[in-house]
Structures are given as C-alpha cells and as structure tokens.
Design a protein around this motif. Structure first.
Motif, PDB file in Angstrom:
ATOM      1  N   ALA A  46       2.389   5.740  -8.343  1.00 20.30           N
ATOM      2  CA  ALA A  46       2.950   4.611  -9.092  1.00 20.30           C
ATOM      3  C   ALA A  46       3.955   5.074 -10.145  1.00 20.30           C
ATOM      4  O   ALA A  46       4.965   4.414 -10.373  1.00 20.30           O
ATOM      5  CB  ALA A  46       1.832   3.810  -9.759  1.00 20.30           C
ATOM      6  N   ASP A  51       9.313   7.587  -3.657  1.00 16.62           N
ATOM      7  CA  ASP A  51       8.554   6.571  -2.931  1.00 16.62           C
ATOM      8  C   ASP A  51       8.317   7.001  -1.495  1.00 16.62           C
ATOM      9  O   ASP A  51       9.064   7.806  -0.939  1.00 16.62           O
ATOM     10  CB  ASP A  51       9.321   5.248  -2.896  1.00 16.62           C
ATOM     11  CG  ASP A  51       9.314   4.531  -4.230  1.00 16.62           C
ATOM     12  OD1 ASP A  51       8.436   4.823  -5.057  1.00 16.62           O
ATOM     13  OD2 ASP A  51      10.189   3.668  -4.433  1.00 16.62           O
ATOM     14  N   ASP A  55      13.719   3.064  -2.056  1.00 21.02           N
ATOM     15  CA  ASP A  55      14.052   1.700  -2.463  1.00 21.02           C
ATOM     16  C   ASP A  55      15.379   1.213  -1.891  1.00 21.02           C
ATOM     17  O   ASP A  55      15.611   0.011  -1.811  1.00 21.02           O
ATOM     18  CB  ASP A  55      14.081   1.590  -3.986  1.00 21.02           C
ATOM     19  CG  ASP A  55      12.685   1.668  -4.579  1.00 21.02           C
ATOM     20  OD1 ASP A  55      11.717   1.433  -3.835  1.00 21.02           O
ATOM     21  OD2 ASP A  55      12.565   1.955  -5.783  1.00 21.02           O
ATOM     22  N   TYR A  62      11.078  -1.936  -1.084  1.00 19.21           N
ATOM     23  CA  TYR A  62      10.300  -2.512  -2.177  1.00 19.21           C
ATOM     24  C   TYR A  62       8.902  -2.932  -1.742  1.00 19.21           C
ATOM     25  O   TYR A  62       8.050  -3.177  -2.581  1.00 19.21           O
ATOM     26  CB  TYR A  62      11.034  -3.702  -2.787  1.00 19.21           C
ATOM     27  CG  TYR A  62      12.270  -3.267  -3.538  1.00 19.21           C
ATOM     28  CD1 TYR A  62      12.155  -2.611  -4.750  1.00 19.21           C
ATOM     29  CD2 TYR A  62      13.532  -3.477  -3.022  1.00 19.21           C
ATOM     30  CE1 TYR A  62      13.276  -2.177  -5.436  1.00 19.21           C
ATOM     31  CE2 TYR A  62      14.661  -3.060  -3.697  1.00 19.21           C
ATOM     32  CZ  TYR A  62      14.527  -2.413  -4.902  1.00 19.21           C
ATOM     33  OH  TYR A  62      15.636  -1.991  -5.571  1.00 19.21           O
ATOM     34  N   ASP A  65       6.166  -0.682  -3.061  1.00 18.30           N
ATOM     35  CA  ASP A  65       5.866  -0.919  -4.472  1.00 18.30           C
ATOM     36  C   ASP A  65       5.082  -2.215  -4.668  1.00 18.30           C
ATOM     37  O   ASP A  65       4.271  -2.323  -5.581  1.00 18.30           O
ATOM     38  CB  ASP A  65       7.156  -0.989  -5.287  1.00 18.30           C
ATOM     39  CG  ASP A  65       7.902   0.335  -5.306  1.00 18.30           C
ATOM     40  OD1 ASP A  65       7.229   1.382  -5.213  1.00 18.30           O
ATOM     41  OD2 ASP A  65       9.142   0.324  -5.408  1.00 18.30           O
TER      42      ASP A  65
END
Length: 127
Positions: A46, A51, A55, A62, A65
């Motif tokens: 987090a 990631d 993104d 996304y 997330d």
C-alpha cells in the motif's frame, strides 16, 4: 454529488490511516504472527510506489489500488484483536496530524540527487 465526494475522501483517508496502522502492527510483538506477516506485506504494498499493475495501464492500473489494498487491509484487520487495532489506528491518526516539514523533505531530496549525480560521475569516469 458533494456527499459522495466527501465519503470517498473519508474512505481514502481511512485507508491511508489503516495502511499506517498495519505498518505499526507488523512491528509490534503483541500482534499474532500470521497477522504480523500479512500486515507487513499489505502495508509495504500500500505504501510502496511500485504497483502490481502500473497505474498508467488504463483502468486496470487503478483496479489493484481499489481492490487489492482494501481487501488486504480488511483481511489483516480481521486477524488483529480489536483492542490492538484501535490502538494502532489511534497512533496512525496522531502521526498523520503531525506537521510536515517541506524544507526537510527538500533537503532529503537534494541529498539523494547529489548522491545520484556523484555516483553517475563516478561510473562515467571509470569507463
């Protein structure tokens, strides 16, 4: 519309607070071992700028997330005793209320840039 935006902001702040709370839980000896391991993994993911799906990938970037982080937080929160989690959340809330020094952050960035430049010059001089 405004109410939905406020709810979304509150949810995002709660996620950020809980990610910090999980980081605190991962470092506390009172946290059960499985919860400690999962808390470390979820908090690191987090809070990391890296990631699973970058993104810049449309829509999918996304989704991790919006799905992976909240589900991970939800799972770990269920594994940590309620009293301990309340303590970690309170500590995380206090930490987020502290003032942030932009001057200190700028100094750290400048030091990293100087070190990177020095390393680059050193590597170029060796070749």
């Amino acid at each position: 519309m405004v109410s939905a935006l406020n709810r979304l902001r509150h949810w995002a702040r709660a996620l950020k607070r809980d990610a910090h709370a999980l980081w605190l839980a991962a470092r506390d000896a009172r946290t059960p071992k499985l919860a400690k391991l999962l808390a470390l993994l979820v908090a690191a993911y987090a809070l990391s700028p890296i990631d699973l799906i970058p993104d810049f990938v449309p829509v999918l970037g996304y989704l991790d997330d919006l799905i992976i982080v909240p589900l991970g937080i939800w799972l770990v929160v269920r594994l940590i005793p309620a009293g301990l989690m309340a303590e970690y959340r309170a500590l995380a809330s206090l930490a987020s209320a502290r003032p942030v020094s932009k001057m200190a952050a700028s100094f750290v960035v400048l030091v990293w840039l100087a070190l990177g430049a020095a390393l680059g010059f050193w590597l170029m001089s060796r070749s």
